[in-house]
Design an enzyme around this catalytic site. Structure first.
Site, PDB file in Angstrom:
ATOM      1  N   ASP A   1       0.870  -1.166   0.000  1.00 44.26           N
ATOM      2  CA  ASP A   1       0.000   0.000   0.000  1.00 44.26           C
ATOM      3  C   ASP A   1       0.916   1.227   0.000  1.00 44.26           C
ATOM      4  O   ASP A   1       2.047   1.169   0.487  1.00 44.26           O
ATOM      5  CB  ASP A   1      -0.882  -0.016   1.249  1.00 44.26           C
ATOM      6  CG  ASP A   1      -1.716   1.241   1.374  1.00 44.26           C
ATOM      7  OD1 ASP A   1      -2.362   1.600   0.380  1.00 44.26           O
ATOM      8  OD2 ASP A   1      -1.704   1.852   2.452  1.00 44.26           O
TER       9      ASP A   1
ATOM     10  N   ASP B   1      -1.461  -1.099   6.311  1.00 36.51           N
ATOM     11  CA  ASP B   1      -1.580  -0.598   7.674  1.00 36.51           C
ATOM     12  C   ASP B   1      -2.532  -1.422   8.520  1.00 36.51           C
ATOM     13  O   ASP B   1      -2.743  -1.129   9.687  1.00 36.51           O
ATOM     14  CB  ASP B   1      -2.014   0.875   7.677  1.00 36.51           C
ATOM     15  CG  ASP B   1      -3.376   1.083   7.026  1.00 36.51           C
ATOM     16  OD1 ASP B   1      -4.072   0.093   6.756  1.00 36.51           O
ATOM     17  OD2 ASP B   1      -3.740   2.247   6.781  1.00 36.51           O
TER      18      ASP B   1
ATOM     19  N   ASP C   1      -6.593  -1.855   4.484  1.00 31.00           N
ATOM     20  CA  ASP C   1      -6.151  -2.922   3.585  1.00 31.00           C
ATOM     21  C   ASP C   1      -6.506  -4.314   4.085  1.00 31.00           C
ATOM     22  O   ASP C   1      -5.956  -5.301   3.597  1.00 31.00           O
ATOM     23  CB  ASP C   1      -4.629  -2.833   3.398  1.00 31.00           C
ATOM     24  CG  ASP C   1      -4.197  -1.468   2.907  1.00 31.00           C
ATOM     25  OD1 ASP C   1      -4.713  -1.030   1.878  1.00 31.00           O
ATOM     26  OD2 ASP C   1      -3.362  -0.835   3.574  1.00 31.00           O
TER      27      ASP C   1
END
Length: 726
Positions: A406, A620, A624
């Site tokens: 991410d 995190d 996600d």
């Protein structure tokens, strides 16, 4: 056709008494018994680590019924209050085992020396008697315990072999077997205990008391009695007793014990701190945010204990094969006696060779090879602020070929900042000022958890703007938000939001706004439009620009991943293509997937798994979560302050240090190499000795040395992982 959803499963984790013994056949027997309990889906039992983990259907059974089922098998369940006593008992037991090993050696040497020197026969037999009693004490206890569960294990093999040697007039060989068997068993217990104590030592880092402010005075209070909202004081050099937020004072805090960060972290009012860390400079007043039993360090210890009970696939396979293998060794021993005797061989030599074969074929080294390595790896990770949620994930980390990241908060700092506030010229009589536009946006964004929303609210706070409360807040994942402010609906979103969510509406100023967003993207910034809807008419009143900074060690981290053999590195983000590409080029990412919704991230991970089979996702742990769950290995960063991260991923990094990503994969690969070496040593020693015995024969003492030597060697080799630093 009716599709019936599977019932949600619960997990019951119990701490049980730790027992000696080499194998885990007794534990396997208890597992079989518990699996027959209605509602139980999976069971892991280990006397070696003192843990039981049961996955069950809560509608069919309960934790109390499962506890009762465990007790019915004669197993004592230990409570949290027993932990300290168990550790004292464990160390006392280890000292007792060491004493027994010493007495066994003295007895064996006395018996051997008496024979060599033609001493009194009674003294010689007394010496061997001491060796057999103390050398076989724990092995016999373990064998009897396993037989109670209608199973056989390696302890029984060794006891039978020693008594067999004694029965044919070879007491020294039997005593030597028991001595080396008990010695290697003690060394194994030490190795496993050291892995466990490496984690339990974290408990000692948390003070028992806190200096709490009560009516302006400092009062010493046990940490279990400190409530959320209380304020305590720490001075330079003090350990911080509880998790909290700094309310007054500035200083630096050494968080290495929890997050693995080597550099002290500056703290000021509003910053979060964690129990067990050290205040290096400055006096701090801290407001408690979590009770003692909910603190980050307590959760870390609890989850590492659960991880140690979650077995690696290799260990599961070996555990399943232990019982049939031991029975096979017994059958081989019987055949090695019966066949030669049927062919006319003399009994003593035949029986001696069969006992030698039994010792050589015993799988002690095979059984200990995996837990010695995997438990050490989990403990090593815990000391570096890396939490593996089970041995399975250690092995998975070794196979990762592709890594997906991410962007925000992972490759970038996540401290997104508002850089520009633009008011659209010609937006009518009600054109707002910059501050009015920012206040309007902050009113809506105050209800959102998105990083752009936090940056908007922070900018409004910095300007000390009055922010009106918004109503009827709605969020469209990956696109934007809207809410009612002062009687009109305010829309804030990206290009996709205004083209799809408001696609049918005629929006005044949309094209100039979209042109401006494209300009911001070319500058490497993220932009959103702000529009007002009044009496069915929607008009863009301005736009906001944001930027984020790449973590300084991101490029170095990517290079380390490549050096570890990772073939492909991908960035997944909901941000726009140009911003994502700029960051990817700066860091060295192979592929960029931008403007993704959460479900599209999942689809991308699925496609990567098809291409590379073993894929890690780094995020995190909050936004996600679906992608983390879909990947072969989900890695969540910043777990020290995020409850969701601890519940979502397979591996949790307690800090935000990107260098821990290569550490995770490096530790997995190192563990795999260690397992390969251990299994090669274990099976190689068995094959060599059995082959030699069948071809020409070897003395029983030599088989004992080879058998126990390989067992000690794989234990010590696994223990080396405690020192892994990446």
């Amino acid at each position: 056709m009716t599709v019936t959803e599977s019932p949600p499963l619960s997990t019951c984790s119990l701490q049980i008494e730790r027992r000696g013994g080499r194998g885990e056949s007794g534990a396997r027997a208890i597992e079989r018994h518990l699996r027959d309990t209605p509602g139980v889906h999976d069971v892991d039992v280990s006397f070696r680590t003192g843990s039981v983990r049961i996955t069950y259907d809560g509608s069919a059974t309960s934790e109390e019924l499962l506890r009762e089922a465990v007790r019915d098998r004669g197993v004592s369940i230990r409570g949290a209050s027993d932990a300290a006593a168990d550790e004292v008992t464990s160390r006392s037991e280890l000292r007792r085992e060491g004493t027994f090993v010493g007495l066994t050696l003295v007895g064996m040497v006395t018996g051997l020396a008496t024979g060599w020197l033609d001493g009194p026969q009674l003294l010689g037999w007394a010496g061997y008697g001491v060796a057999y009693v103390f050398g076989g004490w724990y092995g016999l206890k373990g064998a009897i315990e396993t037989l109670r569960h209608r199973a056989v294990d390696i302890d029984l093999l060794m006891i039978v072999a020693a008594l067999g040697a004694l029965s044919i007039g070879a007491p020294f060989e039997g005593a030597m077997l028991l001595f080396l068997f008990s010695l290697s068993n003690t060394l194994q217990h030490y190795a496993i205990g050291r892995s466990r104590r490496a984690i339990e030592s974290l408990v000692e880092m948390r003070p028992d008391e806190a200096q709490v402010l009560r009516d302006g005075e400092e009062v010493t209070v046990p940490i279990d009695d400190v409530a959320v909202g209380d304020v305590f004081v720490v001075r330079p050099g003090d350990r911080i007793p509880l998790d909290g937020v700094v309310t007054s004072g500035e200083g630096t805090v050494d968080q290495a014990s929890l997050t693995g960060e080597s550099v002290p972290v500056p703290k000021e009012p509003g910053d979060e701190v964690f129990g067990g860390t050290i205040n290096e400079s400055g006096s701090l007043e801290i407001e408690v945010t979590r009770r003692a039993h909910e603190s980050a360090i307590t959760r870390l210890i609890h989850m590492v204990e659960e991880a140690q009970s979650e077995k690696a696939p290799t260990q599961r396979l070996i555990d399943r094969l232990e019982q049939p293998y031991v029975l096979g060794v017994f059958a081989l021993t019987v055949a090695a006696i019966a066949v030669p005797l049927a062919l006319g061989s003399e009994f003593t030599g035949t029986f001696y060779r069969a006992m030698t074969l039994m010792v050589a074929a015993s799988p002690c080294a095979v059984i200990i090879s995996t837990p010695a390595a995997v438990l050490s790896a989990i403990a090593s990770g815990g000391r570096q602020g890396v939490l593996f949620k089970g041995g399975e994930h250690v092995e998975t980390a070794a196979r990762i070929d592709a890594v997906a990241f991410d962007k925000t908060g992972t490759l970038t700092r996540g401290d997104t900042q508002l850089t520009d506030v633009f008011v659209r010229e010609g937006s009518g009589d009600r054109t707002p000022s910059e501050d009015e536009l920012l206040s309007l946006a902050a009113a809506v964004q105050a209800r959102s958890e998105h990083h752009l929303a936090r940056a908007t609210v922070a900018a409004a706070d910095a300007r000390s703007l009055d922010v009106t409360d918004a109503e009827r807040f709605q969020s469209v994942a990956g696109k934007g938000v809207n809410a009612d402010v002062d009687g009109e609906t305010v829309h804030i979103g990206n290009r996709s939001y205004f083209e799809t969510v408001l696609g049918d509406a005629a929006i005044d100023g949309l094209e100039p706004g979209l042109d401006r967003l494209r300009t911001l993207e070319a500058e490497g910034k993220t932009g959103v439009l702000v529009a007002r809807e009044h009496h069915g008419e929607v008009g863009v009143v301005g736009w906001l620009a944001f930027t984020d900074t790449v973590r300084p060690n991101a490029a170095e981290m990517v290079e380390k991943l490549r050096s570890l053999g990772v073939e492909h590195i991908v960035m997944l983000t909901g941000d726009n293509e140009r911003v994502a590409r700029r960051i990817a080029d700066e860091v060295g990412i192979d592929e960029v997937q931008a403007e993704l919704l959460p479900e599209q991230k999942v689809a991308t991970i699925e496609e990567l798994v098809e291409r590379y089979e073993n894929v890690a996702m780094v995020g995190d742990g909050v936004n996600d979560a679906p992608a983390l769950a879909t990947a072969s290995l989900g890695i969540a960063m910043g777990g020290a302050g995020t409850d969701v991260a601890l519940d979502t991923a397979d591996v949790v990094l307690m800090g935000d240090d990107l260098s821990k990503i290569p550490y995770v994969l490096g530790l997995g690969r190192k563990t795999r190499r260690t397992l390969t070496v251990n299994l090669a040593i274990a099976f190689g020693a068995i094959a060599l000795m059995v082959g030699t015995i069948l071809v020409r024969g070897i003395p029983l003492p030599l088989a004992v040395v080879g058998h126990e030597g390989s067992t000690v060697l794989v234990s010590l080799n696994g223990l080396r992982l405690l020192g892994f630093r990446g």
